[in-house]
Design a protein around this motif. Structure first.
Motif, PDB file in Angstrom:
ATOM      1  N   LEU A   1      -0.706   5.672   1.182  1.00 37.09           N
ATOM      2  CA  LEU A   1      -0.479   4.261   0.831  1.00 37.09           C
ATOM      3  C   LEU A   1       0.226   3.524   1.967  1.00 37.09           C
ATOM      4  O   LEU A   1      -0.094   2.374   2.274  1.00 37.09           O
ATOM      5  CB  LEU A   1       0.344   4.165  -0.454  1.00 37.09           C
TER       6      LEU A   1
ATOM      7  N   THR B   1      -0.430  -1.589   1.076  1.00 44.49           N
ATOM      8  CA  THR B   1      -0.580  -2.018  -0.318  1.00 44.49           C
ATOM      9  C   THR B   1      -0.777  -3.519  -0.422  1.00 44.49           C
ATOM     10  O   THR B   1      -0.670  -4.085  -1.506  1.00 44.49           O
ATOM     11  CB  THR B   1       0.668  -1.614  -1.124  1.00 44.49           C
TER      12      THR B   1
ATOM     13  N   ASP C   1       3.606  -8.041   2.247  1.00 44.17           N
ATOM     14  CA  ASP C   1       3.851  -7.456   0.924  1.00 44.17           C
ATOM     15  C   ASP C   1       4.591  -8.406  -0.004  1.00 44.17           C
ATOM     16  O   ASP C   1       4.308  -8.459  -1.207  1.00 44.17           O
ATOM     17  CB  ASP C   1       4.648  -6.158   1.070  1.00 44.17           C
TER      18      ASP C   1
ATOM     19  N   ARG D   1      -6.399  -5.413  -6.553  1.00 47.19           N
ATOM     20  CA  ARG D   1      -5.582  -4.806  -5.497  1.00 47.19           C
ATOM     21  C   ARG D   1      -5.949  -3.332  -5.426  1.00 47.19           C
ATOM     22  O   ARG D   1      -5.540  -2.546  -6.279  1.00 47.19           O
ATOM     23  CB  ARG D   1      -4.100  -4.983  -5.822  1.00 47.19           C
TER      24      ARG D   1
ATOM     25  N   SER E   1      -4.989  -0.764  -3.872  1.00 52.50           N
ATOM     26  CA  SER E   1      -3.933   0.247  -3.834  1.00 52.50           C
ATOM     27  C   SER E   1      -3.396   0.560  -5.227  1.00 52.50           C
ATOM     28  O   SER E   1      -2.755   1.591  -5.432  1.00 52.50           O
ATOM     29  CB  SER E   1      -2.788  -0.218  -2.936  1.00 52.50           C
ATOM     30  N   ASP E   2      -3.654  -0.341  -6.210  1.00 49.55           N
ATOM     31  CA  ASP E   2      -3.192  -0.070  -7.571  1.00 49.55           C
ATOM     32  C   ASP E   2      -3.828   1.186  -8.134  1.00 49.55           C
ATOM     33  O   ASP E   2      -3.228   1.888  -8.948  1.00 49.55           O
ATOM     34  CB  ASP E   2      -3.510  -1.267  -8.484  1.00 49.55           C
TER      35      ASP E   2
ATOM     36  N   ALA F   1      -1.828   4.041  -6.880  1.00 45.10           N
ATOM     37  CA  ALA F   1      -0.549   4.091  -7.579  1.00 45.10           C
ATOM     38  C   ALA F   1      -0.723   4.627  -8.997  1.00 45.10           C
ATOM     39  O   ALA F   1       0.111   5.387  -9.496  1.00 45.10           O
ATOM     40  CB  ALA F   1       0.071   2.690  -7.608  1.00 45.10           C
TER      41      ALA F   1
END
Length: 364
Positions: A71, A76, A239, A265, A267-268, A271
């Motif tokens: 990440l 992100t 960010d 998004r 990168s979610d 996560a």
């Protein structure tokens, strides 16, 4: 007057000597060596529980550390805008100037796009159209690679020199499905043969790009009738401003039809994967705790049986002057040695399993 009877004075007897720690350990070890099979099975129960817990925690932390490193490397702060449909089912077309419109948002640092190209992808004319390998064609801007922090596995990316030519860059999955192993090979895109100039490494943030063949925007218009309307926009911003930019992206790229576009998004997803791994780790820790409890019960059972079987030994030691406390310490030492052996073996096995699995996966 009768003479007084002399009073007897009780003299304290000798106090039992306390055994030295070395003697206590030696005595406990003798008890375990005398019943090796039973001691080994009891220690095995402890080892399994400890090994499970150590391995679960170690593998989980290695996986999470690797995910966090990915990440950090990928960032992100990437947002995507994808054209969808209106509430009545009408397809939404993003304006040709959508990238320029996004770039006018103050915090935006990078903006790029891809667009759908209506062309079937085949390895050659010998492959029937109905047996296409499931690879789609998309037009891409030359700044897409940098915006996604993606890398080339082989060959070169699209640039100002070749974006107008019939050349393509394949995603990793697309190259495998088409059987392309190196740049320079040709594939069939619609009615045209195009030359493969590069193969992308897997794009972790946008895995859909792994299954496409990318051509430059000008070449897509010239050879495949591309209308110039992007279907997906990629944007990066600091960010601290990601959520602010996210709130205005839909209205910016599709004024009046913002409900027909999807802002996400990428990168979610990573996560969420980390959160899922944490839940699985908690479950596995529970299973490890159960195994550890079973091992502890096994040790307790072993010691109870040992006491019952060794009553003659205990009686003999008591007759020779051993106190109850000395007997208690003897059996407590045996149980502690048994647990220590099982715990050490379990920690070693769990650590070795973690190390081996992490190295096999290429994790921290």
């Amino acid at each position: 007057m009768s003479p007084r009877t002399p009073r007897r004075v009780r003299r304290p007897g000798p106090k039992p000597a306390r055994p030295a720690l070395r003697d206590v350990l030696a005595l406990g070890a003798v008890g375990l060596r005398a019943r090796r099979a039973r001691a080994a099975l009891s220690a095995l129960g402890i080892a399994i529980g400890i090994a499970t817990m150590v391995a679960v925690i170690g593998v989980s932390h290695s996986s999470t550390s690797d995910l966090m490193a990915r990440l950090d490397r990928l960032g992100t702060n990437l947002l995507t805008v994808e054209a969808g449909e209106e509430r009545d089912g009408t397809p939404v077309k993003l304006p040709k100037s959508a990238v320029a419109m996004v770039e006018r948002i103050g915090p935006v640092q990078q903006a790029t796009a891809t667009g759908h190209v209506d062309a079937r992808i085949r390895r050659s004319d010998l492959v029937p159209e109905e047996r296409a390998p499931g690879v789609t064609a998309q037009a891409a801007r030359t700044d897409l690679l940098a915006a996604l922090n993606a890398e080339m596995a082989r060959g070169t990316w699209l640039n100002s020199a070749n974006e107008r030519l019939p050349v393509t860059v394949l995603g990793s999955v697309a190259a495998r499905r088409l059987g392309v192993t190196a740049p320079g090979e040709k594939i069939r895109m619609g009615d045209e043969y195009v030359v493969v100039v590069g193969i992308l490494a897997p794009v972790e943030l946008v895995p859909t790009l792994d299954r496409v063949a990318l051509v430059g925007f000008p070449a897509a218009r010239t050879y495949f009738g591309f209308d110039g309307h992007p279907t997906m926009i990629f944007e990066r911003s600091p960010d601290a401003t990601v959520e602010d930019v996210r709130a205005v992206l839909a209205r910016t790229v599709s004024p009046g039809a913002e409900h027909g576009v999807k802002v996400s998004r990428p990168s979610d997803a990573l996560a969420a994967k980390a959160a899922t791994d944490e839940g699985l780790t908690a479950l596995m820790l529970g299973l490890g705790a159960v195994a550890l409890l079973v091992g502890a019960v096994g040790v307790a059972n072993t010691m109870i049986v040992s006491v019952l079987e060794r009553r003659r030994e205990i009686g003999l030691r008591r007759a020779l002057g051993a106190t109850r406390n000395a007997i208690r310490i003897q059996f407590l030492t045996e149980s502690l040695l048994l647990s220590a052996v099982g715990g050490a073996a379990g920690a070693a096995i769990g650590s070795a399993a973690t190390l081996g699995f992490a190295r096999f996966q290429g994790w921290t």
